[in-house]
Scaffold this active site. Sequence first.
Site, PDB file in Angstrom:
ATOM      1  N   CYS A 290       0.903  -1.209  -0.002  1.00 28.03           N
ATOM      2  CA  CYS A 290      -0.005  -0.059  -0.014  1.00 28.03           C
ATOM      3  C   CYS A 290       0.842   1.349   0.023  1.00 28.03           C
ATOM      4  CB  CYS A 290      -0.777   0.035   1.195  1.00 28.03           C
ATOM      5  SG  CYS A 290      -2.256   1.502   1.243  1.00 28.03           S
TER       6      CYS A 290
ATOM      7  N   CYS B  21      -0.858   4.876   6.243  1.00 28.79           N
ATOM      8  CA  CYS B  21      -1.655   5.154   7.416  1.00 28.79           C
ATOM      9  C   CYS B  21      -1.077   4.784   8.697  1.00 28.79           C
ATOM     10  CB  CYS B  21      -3.142   4.763   7.465  1.00 28.79           C
ATOM     11  SG  CYS B  21      -4.164   5.363   6.125  1.00 28.79           S
TER      12      CYS B  21
ATOM     13  N   GLY C   5      -4.091  -2.667   0.373  1.00 28.26           N
ATOM     14  CA  GLY C   5      -4.097  -1.721  -0.754  1.00 28.26           C
ATOM     15  C   GLY C   5      -5.226  -0.849  -0.650  1.00 28.26           C
ATOM     16  N   GLU C   6      -5.107   0.411  -1.565  1.00 26.82           N
ATOM     17  CA  GLU C   6      -6.364   1.298  -1.663  1.00 26.82           C
ATOM     18  C   GLU C   6      -6.773   0.975  -3.004  1.00 26.82           C
ATOM     19  OE1 GLU C   6      -8.999   3.776  -2.084  1.00 26.82           O
ATOM     20  OE2 GLU C   6      -7.940   4.046  -0.361  1.00 26.82           O
TER      21      GLU C   6
ATOM     22  N   SER D 141     -12.770   5.001   5.132  1.00 25.78           N
ATOM     23  CA  SER D 141     -11.930   4.821   6.302  1.00 25.78           C
ATOM     24  C   SER D 141     -11.580   6.171   7.000  1.00 25.78           C
ATOM     25  CB  SER D 141     -10.575   4.169   5.951  1.00 25.78           C
ATOM     26  OG  SER D 141     -10.549   2.697   5.557  1.00 25.78           O
TER      27      SER D 141
ATOM     28  N   HIS E 160     -11.772   7.779  10.719  1.00 22.37           N
ATOM     29  CA  HIS E 160     -10.980   7.436  11.745  1.00 22.37           C
ATOM     30  C   HIS E 160     -10.387   9.013  12.650  1.00 22.37           C
ATOM     31  CE1 HIS E 160     -10.508   3.696  10.144  1.00 22.37           C
ATOM     32  NE2 HIS E 160      -9.721   3.943   9.010  1.00 22.37           N
TER      33      HIS E 160
END
Length: 408
Positions: free
Chosen positions: A141, A145, A205-206, A259, A261
Amino acid sequence: MTATEAIAIETRPTPPNLAFENRPSLIGLSREDMAKVLVEKGVPERQAKMRVQQIWHWLYVRGISDFDDMLNVSKDLRALLKAHFTIARPEVVEEQISNDGTRKWLLRFPPRGAGRPVEVETVYIPEEGRGTLCISSQVGCSLTCDFCHTGTQRLVRNLTAEEILSQLLLARDRLGDFPDKETPQGAIVPLDGRKVSNIVMMGMGEPLYNFDNVKAALLIATDGDGLSLSRRRVTLSTSGVVPEIYRTGSEIGVMLAISLHAVRDDLRDELVPINKKYPLKELMEACKAYPGLSNARRITFEYVMLKGVNDSLADARDLVKLLKGVPAKINLIPFNPWPGSKYECSDWETIEAFSDFINQAGYASPIRTPRGRDILAACGQLKSESERMRKTERLAFEAMMIANHGED
């Protein structure tokens, strides 16, 4: 019982993988592209549409992985297909089974520009009434993050449409979810209906940084004449690639998960660095414009609970304010620790208080029960085994060098 004792590990060597040869796969091709490559290899153009229909049925309804099993296809055509194409499954390096029934497969794919074969992880999560498959879209990825284990592995390459779709096919094979396939003895699966009833693009992964391949795979997964998954049972999760969120709604039409958060740009810049490029205001505008939004088609917002970081009641109030006007469900995810992480999971009392506040504000906010923690299969924990091994070897080498230096 220790965590190690709770893990059932089963490694099943697979036959030599035809996908490692130079023959292209028919898996992942649209009907139009499949017809084109068949004609290029000698199938008469007037027969192409019929042949595609036959092959499509065998691949995605019957779930076969060997051309010889296409019983209503002539021997000559089967020979032509075997000479030029493959429909092999990926190599299964390892299968791990958690004590809660979660299954994780480590799959190996060809290099395709990466220099050596690559590996990804795919996770099956059985629950009462449904079975969810968490599919990877990239090897590694690029988003880094801060709380995510997968983000510590560099991006190696995108997965192809074939490789994305093959994760679903392999899971259905292994779980007995195709005709004439048997469910493993003792496997935890839904009692009725499909073993894989839902898929989520939430693995490594994105997905929206691999948009075209993800789109091709999901359109086949939701095709009514094949795998036939409902678009309402397919969820694509993104960290916030805003331009492709608009495309996802108009070109794929599956359910959307964000996502999130964090509810402040400064904190989200740290936890989810893509926020620096697409800040919260732009992200929320894209969510509000997502086609078909309603109470029946809500966007899911994923929110990992980090102790002392984003778990205060003030954060809960700001979250409710941020999502105002968006039909939404909020998934609260207790942080899943991994070796080397600097974060801790919020206390359970804190998570419950956070959830109660959001529920009282009118948002459904289930607390996602951690699944597969004992095999590092939970949210944010996926990482290819080869990457773990390389890190282990590197740390061992560094320790040896330090020890040798000390002896000097």
